[in-house]
Design an enzyme around this catalytic site. Structure first.
Site, PDB file in Angstrom:
ATOM      1  N   GLU A 190       0.022   1.864 -11.139  1.00 14.41           N
ATOM      2  CA  GLU A 190       0.067   0.407 -11.244  1.00 14.41           C
ATOM      3  C   GLU A 190       0.651  -0.057 -12.578  1.00 14.41           C
ATOM      4  O   GLU A 190       0.763  -1.257 -12.819  1.00 14.41           O
ATOM      5  CB  GLU A 190      -1.336  -0.174 -11.060  1.00 14.41           C
ATOM      6  CG  GLU A 190      -1.810  -0.209  -9.618  1.00 14.41           C
ATOM      7  CD  GLU A 190      -2.023   1.169  -9.010  1.00 14.41           C
ATOM      8  OE1 GLU A 190      -1.651   1.366  -7.845  1.00 14.41           O
ATOM      9  OE2 GLU A 190      -2.538   2.064  -9.706  1.00 14.41           O
ATOM     10  N   ASN A 273       1.551   6.190  -5.479  1.00 15.84           N
ATOM     11  CA  ASN A 273       2.453   5.122  -5.066  1.00 15.84           C
ATOM     12  C   ASN A 273       3.640   4.938  -6.007  1.00 15.84           C
ATOM     13  O   ASN A 273       3.569   5.249  -7.188  1.00 15.84           O
ATOM     14  CB  ASN A 273       1.684   3.810  -4.996  1.00 15.84           C
ATOM     15  CG  ASN A 273       1.105   3.411  -6.349  1.00 15.84           C
ATOM     16  OD1 ASN A 273       0.137   4.001  -6.813  1.00 15.84           O
ATOM     17  ND2 ASN A 273       1.690   2.422  -6.997  1.00 15.84           N
ATOM     18  N   ASP A 315       1.547   0.567  -0.623  1.00 16.56           N
ATOM     19  CA  ASP A 315       0.669   1.276  -1.569  1.00 16.56           C
ATOM     20  C   ASP A 315      -0.097   2.401  -0.893  1.00 16.56           C
ATOM     21  O   ASP A 315      -1.303   2.531  -1.041  1.00 16.56           O
ATOM     22  CB  ASP A 315      -0.297   0.301  -2.258  1.00 16.56           C
ATOM     23  CG  ASP A 315      -1.125   0.991  -3.346  1.00 16.56           C
ATOM     24  OD1 ASP A 315      -0.579   1.874  -4.032  1.00 16.56           O
ATOM     25  OD2 ASP A 315      -2.310   0.666  -3.501  1.00 16.56           O
TER      26      ASP A 315
END
Length: 590
Positions: A190, A273, A315
């Site tokens: 992230e 991801n 994701d």
């Protein structure tokens, strides 16, 4: 419901696993020396004394408060007659003497962990556990360092910085040790990191190699003549499947579980991801995010890779465990890797090449229609593709929590030949927005509210036949199931729930045999061991956590400023549990 067939994995493990260091002795009945108990990542205990007939007699025999309120992921270890416990941040390591009454503390190692890591860690300041080898307990601190602790004295033997907090890298992953190599990875998908795995020297902690998950072949350690992937075989795929230089901040973290095949000399791990969540900013397949990679442990060389979700638009991290087994597929005995992906498909792959042998949905799936066996690619439903230009895309199943959260590992029973899987029944709406990367800050770009999938329950515990790709039985749960699983030779499987129950079920039928309220939601992984008194025990952590964007709503009572509203899809979770931090041991009562 009948179960057909049985695996021969216990015999395979005993015959093939080389005893090079004490870590490889995880197969001994009485110990649990590595996160999944064995290199095949089965989480299967050959202890049969706790059985379907007597599991109802399980009673708590000992508890310990870690003193930490937070998500207690991972699992204890039992080495010889010592129980080792690692806490979430600040990552304290406890050693308890199982030979003495009340299991007194032998020693305690309290590291100095940078508190800035707490604000950077994506999904709670958790720790996924330790690994024992060569007289050392090795584990990762949240702030990007790996430590080795002497089991006799509790003294630090070495400490190595492996990750960079300033880039958004944290290290909750459990290390994985094969012979002389300590293999580690980092979270940070992230934050737009450049994902990697590293190999350290077990004796000294020195860095031996670094292998990136995206980028040119030279950085991925993908050498000519070594790579033998079944599908994509091109050069520099970690570059050509990305926009110019986007791979350098494309995510690809490694924060889940690893396994090892000694015959092939391959370590398997999943990659997380790509970043950002807005897929329109990164056209292409984005290799090798959302993939499984197979590497040689000594030098890190890449042997094969397979991408579960090309150009991941939802994701769907692939960091969940890669369980190794020998199964009969289409009438032929195959050495396989079984993986329950966030994307909702359960894969049975050839573990020498990555060929897809079976791929079927184990939960409700709407983003794809099937997986094409010829290409290995999913056949995507174009109406579920996301991106900033597409607005709010509705009813994507599963949600980005996955059909199974990768943090909660499944188990394989050598007795039944079945896999036991904690699952989520969640769908989502996905509204992507353009994101800008600033080093060390979130690089996300999506709003993704959840709702219950078909049936209204939010989770389930299932048994799965990976030979043909079908569900054998299912126990519906009111909340997502975020604990790992323990399977035993007594034909009993154990798991925990977010509302604070620890449960045992018949591995063949799914019939509930026993449950006990442990006070806080379970997101850890149960283990089994033989005590020095010759009796079997089961141990588990209790302590809800893992994702505070989800588990908000007055589950933390010591913070008067914590007034976040509960998550819309489980508004009443605080009626059943609060934060905690306990170690529970259970044994058979009269």
């Amino acid at each position: 419901m009948r179960v057909k067939g049985a695996g021969a994995l216990a015999l395979l493990v005993a015959a093939l696993w080389p005893v090079v260091a004490p870590a490889q002795e995880g197969g001994e009945d009485g110990q649990w020396t590595m996160p999944a108990r064995d290199y095949a990542a089965t989480r299967y205990s050959p202890l049969a004394q706790i059985s379907v007939a007597n599991a109802g007699r399980l009673r708590p025999v000992w508890t310990f408060s870690t003193g930490v309120l937070g998500g207690h992921e991972g699992q204890p270890l039992v080495v010889g007659h010592t129980l080792y416990v690692v806490t979430p941040y600040p990552n304290v390591l406890y050693a308890f003497d199982l030979t003495r009454p009340d299991y007194p503390l032998k020693w305690k190692y309290r590291p100095d962990v940078d508190p800035n890591a707490v604000g950077i860690a994506c999904c709670d300041a958790i720790n996924r556990g330790a690994f024992y080898a060569d007289g050392k307990i090795v584990y990762n601190l949240l702030d990007g360092r790996t430590v080795a602790i002497d089991t006799a004295t509790g003294k630090e033997l070495w400490k190595t910085k492996i990750a960079d907090l300033s880039q958004g890298e944290t290290t909750p992953v459990a290390p994985f040790i094969v012979r002389r190599r300590v293999i580690v990875g980092a979270s940070g998908g992230e934050f737009g990191i450049h994902g990697w795995v590293k190999g350290l020297d077990l004796r000294t902690g020195r860095l031996a190699w670094t292998a990136y998950n995206m980028g040119p072949d030279s950085e991925m350690l993908a050498w000519p003549g070594t790579v033998r992937s079944f599908y994509e075989k091109g050069k520099d795929l970690g570059v050509t499947t990305w926009p110019k230089d986007a791979w350098a901040h494309g995510g690809g973290p490694v924060w889940g579980w690893m396994s090892y095949d000694p015959r092939l000399d391959l370590v398997y791990y999943g990659v997380g991801n790509p970043g950002p969540y807005n897929p329109e900013q990164r056209p292409g397949d984005n290799k090798w995010t959302a993939s499984v990679l197979a590497r040689r442990p000594d030098d890190g060389a890449l042997v094969w890779a397979y991408q579960f979700t090309p150009h991941d638009s939802w994701d769907y991290d692939a960091t969940a465990e890669m369980i190794l087994a020998d199964l009969t597929i289409g009438g032929e005995e195959r050495s396989v890797l079984v993986h329950f992906d966030k994307n909702g498909f359960a894969y049975t792959l050839d573990r020498a090449t990555g060929e897809v042998l079976v791929a079927e949905p184990f939960v409700n799936v709407s983003w794809a229609k099937r997986v094409d066996r010829v290409s290995g690619h999913p056949v995507v439903d174009s109406s579920k593709l996301t991106g900033a230009s597409r607005g709010n895309v509705k009813d994507i199943c599963p949600s980005l929590e996955g059909g199974k959260t990768p943090a909660a590992p499944a188990a394989y029973s050598a007795r039944t030949g079945l896999f036991y899987v904690p699952t989520n029944n969640l769908c989502m709406d996905y509204e992507a927005v353009t994101a800008t990367r600033i080093a060390g800050t979130p690089f996300i770009g999506a709003n993704t509210p959840y709702h219950a999938g078909p049936g209204g329950h939010l989770g389930a515990f299932i048994a799965w036949d990976a030979r043909v790709g079908r569900k054998v039985w299912e126990i519906d749960e009111p909340y997502p199931v975020w604990s790992g699983v323990l399977a035993t030779a007594g034909n009993v499987v154990f798991y925990g729930t977010l509302d604070g129950w620890f449960k045992a079920a018949d591995a063949t039928s799914g019939r509930l045999l026993w449950k006990f309220k442990v006070g806080s939601g379970v997101v850890g992984n149960p283990i089994a061991y033989m005590g020095p008194d010759g009796k079997p025990y089961v141990a588990v952590y209790a302590g809800i956590g893992g994702d505070w964007f989800l588990l908000a709503g007055d589950v933390r009572s010591d913070d008067p400023a914590d007034v976040r509203p509960p998550a819309d899809f489980m508004r009443d979770i605080a009626r059943h549990t609060s934060q905690g931090g306990m170690v529970w041991l259970f044994g058979l009562g009269p």
